[in-house]
Design a protein around this motif. Structure first.
Motif, PDB file in Angstrom:
ATOM      1  N   ALA A   1     -48.282  16.260 -63.815  1.00 51.98           N
ATOM      2  CA  ALA A   1     -48.227  14.847 -64.161  1.00 51.98           C
ATOM      3  C   ALA A   1     -49.364  14.053 -63.531  1.00 51.98           C
ATOM      4  CB  ALA A   1     -46.878  14.258 -63.730  1.00 51.98           C
ATOM      5  N   VAL A   2     -49.702  14.367 -62.280  1.00 55.16           N
ATOM      6  CA  VAL A   2     -50.706  13.578 -61.551  1.00 55.16           C
ATOM      7  C   VAL A   2     -52.122  14.068 -61.807  1.00 55.16           C
ATOM      8  CG1 VAL A   2     -51.495  12.857 -59.249  1.00 55.16           C
ATOM      9  CG2 VAL A   2     -49.035  12.965 -59.762  1.00 55.16           C
ATOM     10  N   PHE A   3     -52.310  15.388 -61.841  1.00 58.15           N
ATOM     11  CA  PHE A   3     -53.654  15.951 -61.938  1.00 58.15           C
ATOM     12  C   PHE A   3     -53.908  16.736 -63.224  1.00 58.15           C
ATOM     13  CE2 PHE A   3     -52.916  15.668 -57.284  1.00 58.15           C
ATOM     14  CZ  PHE A   3     -53.962  14.794 -56.975  1.00 58.15           C
ATOM     15  N   GLY A   4     -52.878  16.968 -64.016  1.00 60.16           N
ATOM     16  CA  GLY A   4     -53.063  17.784 -65.210  1.00 60.16           C
ATOM     17  C   GLY A   4     -53.503  19.188 -64.874  1.00 60.16           C
ATOM     18  N   ALA A   5     -53.028  19.693 -63.740  1.00 63.12           N
ATOM     19  CA  ALA A   5     -53.479  21.003 -63.247  1.00 63.12           C
ATOM     20  C   ALA A   5     -52.273  21.860 -62.883  1.00 63.12           C
ATOM     21  CB  ALA A   5     -54.379  20.829 -62.025  1.00 63.12           C
ATOM     22  N   PRO A   6     -52.411  23.188 -62.964  1.00 66.13           N
ATOM     23  CA  PRO A   6     -51.333  24.080 -62.523  1.00 66.13           C
ATOM     24  C   PRO A   6     -51.324  24.187 -61.004  1.00 66.13           C
ATOM     25  CG  PRO A   6     -53.207  25.373 -63.245  1.00 66.13           C
ATOM     26  CD  PRO A   6     -53.566  23.935 -63.514  1.00 66.13           C
ATOM     27  N   LEU A   7     -50.240  24.719 -60.466  1.00 66.74           N
ATOM     28  CA  LEU A   7     -50.126  24.914 -59.029  1.00 66.74           C
ATOM     29  C   LEU A   7     -49.470  26.263 -58.787  1.00 66.74           C
ATOM     30  CD1 LEU A   7     -50.518  23.466 -56.246  1.00 66.74           C
ATOM     31  CD2 LEU A   7     -48.098  22.821 -56.411  1.00 66.74           C
ATOM     32  N   ASP A   8     -50.102  27.066 -57.935  1.00 63.18           N
ATOM     33  CA  ASP A   8     -49.611  28.408 -57.607  1.00 63.18           C
ATOM     34  C   ASP A   8     -48.605  28.292 -56.457  1.00 63.18           C
ATOM     35  OD1 ASP A   8     -49.190  31.015 -56.710  1.00 63.18           O
ATOM     36  OD2 ASP A   8     -51.265  31.629 -57.038  1.00 63.18           O
ATOM     37  N   THR A   9     -47.333  28.449 -56.738  1.00 53.59           N
ATOM     38  CA  THR A   9     -46.324  28.271 -55.696  1.00 53.59           C
ATOM     39  C   THR A   9     -46.327  29.394 -54.672  1.00 53.59           C
ATOM     40  OG1 THR A   9     -44.637  29.291 -57.115  1.00 53.59           O
ATOM     41  CG2 THR A   9     -44.831  26.893 -57.181  1.00 53.59           C
TER      42      THR A   9
ATOM     43  N   VAL B   1     -45.313  18.922 -47.855  1.00 55.25           N
ATOM     44  CA  VAL B   1     -46.396  19.529 -48.625  1.00 55.25           C
ATOM     45  C   VAL B   1     -46.966  18.445 -49.529  1.00 55.25           C
ATOM     46  CG1 VAL B   1     -47.056  21.299 -50.289  1.00 55.25           C
ATOM     47  CG2 VAL B   1     -45.280  21.787 -48.581  1.00 55.25           C
ATOM     48  N   THR B   2     -48.227  18.077 -49.282  1.00 53.66           N
ATOM     49  CA  THR B   2     -48.897  17.036 -50.061  1.00 53.66           C
ATOM     50  C   THR B   2     -50.001  17.674 -50.882  1.00 53.66           C
ATOM     51  OG1 THR B   2     -48.484  15.427 -48.290  1.00 53.66           O
ATOM     52  CG2 THR B   2     -50.130  14.839 -49.952  1.00 53.66           C
ATOM     53  N   VAL B   3     -50.031  17.347 -52.160  1.00 52.02           N
ATOM     54  CA  VAL B   3     -51.042  17.890 -53.060  1.00 52.02           C
ATOM     55  C   VAL B   3     -51.993  16.758 -53.435  1.00 52.02           C
ATOM     56  CG1 VAL B   3     -51.463  19.038 -55.267  1.00 52.02           C
ATOM     57  CG2 VAL B   3     -49.412  19.600 -53.932  1.00 52.02           C
ATOM     58  N   HIS B   4     -53.283  16.940 -53.128  1.00 53.56           N
ATOM     59  CA  HIS B   4     -54.282  15.923 -53.483  1.00 53.56           C
ATOM     60  C   HIS B   4     -55.629  16.592 -53.665  1.00 53.56           C
ATOM     61  CE1 HIS B   4     -55.543  16.333 -49.318  1.00 53.56           C
ATOM     62  NE2 HIS B   4     -56.518  15.457 -49.498  1.00 53.56           N
ATOM     63  N   ASP B   5     -56.544  15.871 -54.249  1.00 54.27           N
ATOM     64  CA  ASP B   5     -57.900  16.380 -54.490  1.00 54.27           C
ATOM     65  C   ASP B   5     -58.857  15.671 -53.537  1.00 54.27           C
ATOM     66  OD1 ASP B   5     -60.374  17.175 -55.360  1.00 54.27           O
ATOM     67  OD2 ASP B   5     -60.010  16.761 -57.484  1.00 54.27           O
ATOM     68  N   PRO B   6     -59.358  16.347 -52.479  1.00 56.57           N
ATOM     69  CA  PRO B   6     -60.255  15.693 -51.525  1.00 56.57           C
ATOM     70  C   PRO B   6     -61.558  15.205 -52.147  1.00 56.57           C
ATOM     71  CG  PRO B   6     -59.377  17.729 -50.615  1.00 56.57           C
ATOM     72  CD  PRO B   6     -59.025  17.724 -52.071  1.00 56.57           C
ATOM     73  N   ALA B   7     -61.897  15.700 -53.338  1.00 55.06           N
ATOM     74  CA  ALA B   7     -63.137  15.281 -53.993  1.00 55.06           C
ATOM     75  C   ALA B   7     -62.954  14.062 -54.887  1.00 55.06           C
ATOM     76  CB  ALA B   7     -63.701  16.438 -54.822  1.00 55.06           C
ATOM     77  N   VAL B   8     -61.771  13.458 -54.876  1.00 56.44           N
ATOM     78  CA  VAL B   8     -61.520  12.329 -55.764  1.00 56.44           C
ATOM     79  C   VAL B   8     -62.471  11.173 -55.467  1.00 56.44           C
ATOM     80  CG1 VAL B   8     -59.752  11.341 -54.246  1.00 56.44           C
ATOM     81  CG2 VAL B   8     -59.741  10.797 -56.682  1.00 56.44           C
ATOM     82  N   ASP B   9     -62.920  10.538 -56.536  1.00 56.59           N
ATOM     83  CA  ASP B   9     -63.787   9.358 -56.440  1.00 56.59           C
ATOM     84  C   ASP B   9     -62.964   8.159 -56.906  1.00 56.59           C
ATOM     85  OD1 ASP B   9     -65.631   7.258 -57.102  1.00 56.59           O
ATOM     86  OD2 ASP B   9     -67.242   8.733 -57.153  1.00 56.59           O
TER      87      ASP B   9
ATOM     88  N   ARG C   1     -63.689   7.239 -60.338  1.00 63.29           N
ATOM     89  CA  ARG C   1     -63.483   8.231 -61.386  1.00 63.29           C
ATOM     90  C   ARG C   1     -62.260   9.107 -61.079  1.00 63.29           C
ATOM     91  NH1 ARG C   1     -64.925   8.177 -66.279  1.00 63.29           N
ATOM     92  NH2 ARG C   1     -64.703  10.462 -66.250  1.00 63.29           N
ATOM     93  N   PRO C   2     -61.071   8.515 -60.966  1.00 56.97           N
ATOM     94  CA  PRO C   2     -59.891   9.334 -60.685  1.00 56.97           C
ATOM     95  C   PRO C   2     -59.594  10.333 -61.805  1.00 56.97           C
ATOM     96  CG  PRO C   2     -59.255   7.098 -61.283  1.00 56.97           C
ATOM     97  CD  PRO C   2     -60.740   7.089 -61.083  1.00 56.97           C
ATOM     98  N   ALA C   3     -60.106  10.076 -63.009  1.00 56.29           N
ATOM     99  CA  ALA C   3     -59.897  11.020 -64.107  1.00 56.29           C
ATOM    100  C   ALA C   3     -60.557  12.361 -63.843  1.00 56.29           C
ATOM    101  CB  ALA C   3     -60.419  10.430 -65.416  1.00 56.29           C
ATOM    102  N   ASP C   4     -61.532  12.382 -62.931  1.00 59.17           N
ATOM    103  CA  ASP C   4     -62.223  13.635 -62.609  1.00 59.17           C
ATOM    104  C   ASP C   4     -61.492  14.443 -61.544  1.00 59.17           C
ATOM    105  OD1 ASP C   4     -64.157  12.876 -64.395  1.00 59.17           O
ATOM    106  OD2 ASP C   4     -65.516  12.065 -62.870  1.00 59.17           O
ATOM    107  N   ALA C   5     -60.442  13.881 -60.967  1.00 61.64           N
ATOM    108  CA  ALA C   5     -59.700  14.590 -59.918  1.00 61.64           C
ATOM    109  C   ALA C   5     -58.786  15.615 -60.582  1.00 61.64           C
ATOM    110  CB  ALA C   5     -58.883  13.601 -59.090  1.00 61.64           C
TER     111      ALA C   5
END
Length: 267
Positions: A52-60, A82-90, A93-97
């Motif tokens: 929902a937040v990143f449009g990405a899969p997560l390996d549990t 457990v916090t999931v975030h993208d350290p490269a977020v701008d 341009r949050p759409a690129d995260a």
């Protein structure tokens, strides 16, 4: 000490999360035997919210490995976030995260006893979280409401939606016990709580669990009310605003016993 993808996290790793606050998380209690009640549900939440937040899969499996590493030298029981975030977020341009990483932080936990912590006194406030179905890191509104409630002499805040229906607490789900002994849960505008789901999966006969749309007026005539999350289990509410509740209701004891009896899952 926090870890990022299993390695010690640096200040630079954490800075993007502090500056953008774009992420999601789950929090669970690891008991003294190393197990977690509802672990599968917590992992499912992370997968669902990552999409929902990143449009990405997560390996549990990787998530579990990172948690085990973070706990390697920690005394149990403890509470893990457990916090999931993208350290490269701008910020521009949050759409690129779209490359989220896994941050694990650990804190000590007190014993989850059959005798609960003192009942909470909650102040109602009109507030709706963004994307209430996602356990995201946007906690400003919820914590501001909690702070205002505490400054007014209460323990916490209870949210009421713009439609007038009671939804949830600042960091907990709320349940009510009606005069007939039925457990009522707010129907919409709430985070799907793991502890709530476990209580509903492990019922306490003869109590029935139902979803309901409750206004504050409807909530105030309930026989009892309680807060629930992975850290507190089942904790009675002593009052909402000026309305007192029976913190010693016998069904509260049965709910608490049912929760404590749920077997944990190994990490």
């Amino acid at each position: 000490m926090a870890t990022l993808d299993g390695e010690p996290a640096t200040a630079d790793d954490l800075l993007p999360l502090a500056l953008t606050n774009l992420g999601h998380f789950t929090t669970f209690r690891v008991d003294a035997d190393g197990t977690v009640r509802g672990l599968s549900r917590h992992l499912d939440r992370l997968v669902r919210d990552c999409a929902a937040v990143f449009g990405a899969p997560l390996d549990t499996d990787r998530v579990r490995d990172f948690v085990r590493r973070a706990l390697a030298e920690r005394e149990l029981p403890c509470v893990v976030r457990v916090t999931v975030h993208d350290p490269a977020v701008d910020l521009a341009r949050p759409a690129d995260a779209d490359a989220p990483r896994v941050l694990v932080s650990v804190r000590r936990a007190g014993p989850l006893l059959a005798v609960p912590a003192p009942p909470l006194r909650a102040r109602s406030v009109t507030y709706e979280r963004d994307l209430p179905q996602v356990k995201h890191t946007g906690l400003f509104g919820a914590l501001h409401a909690r702070r205002a409630a505490q400054l007014a002499g209460y323990d916490d805040a209870l949210f009421v939606g713009r439609d007038g229906h009671v939804t949830e607490g600042a960091t907990w789900n709320v349940g009510f016990i009606d005069r007939d002994g039925t457990v009522l849960w707010p129907r919409s505008g709430v985070l799907p709580g793991v502890t709530t789901a476990l209580l509903r999966e492990h019922p306490t006969p003869p109590a029935e669990h139902r979803d309901a749309d409750l206004t504050l007026e409807g909530a105030r005539v309930m026989a009892a009310a309680f807060a629930t999350n992975a850290g507190i289990g089942v904790r009675p509410l002593a009052a909402i605003d000026g309305t007192e509740f029976a913190a010693e209701h016998p069904l509260l004891d049965r709910l608490r016993e049912a929760y404590l009896s749920i077997p944990g899952e190994a990490l």
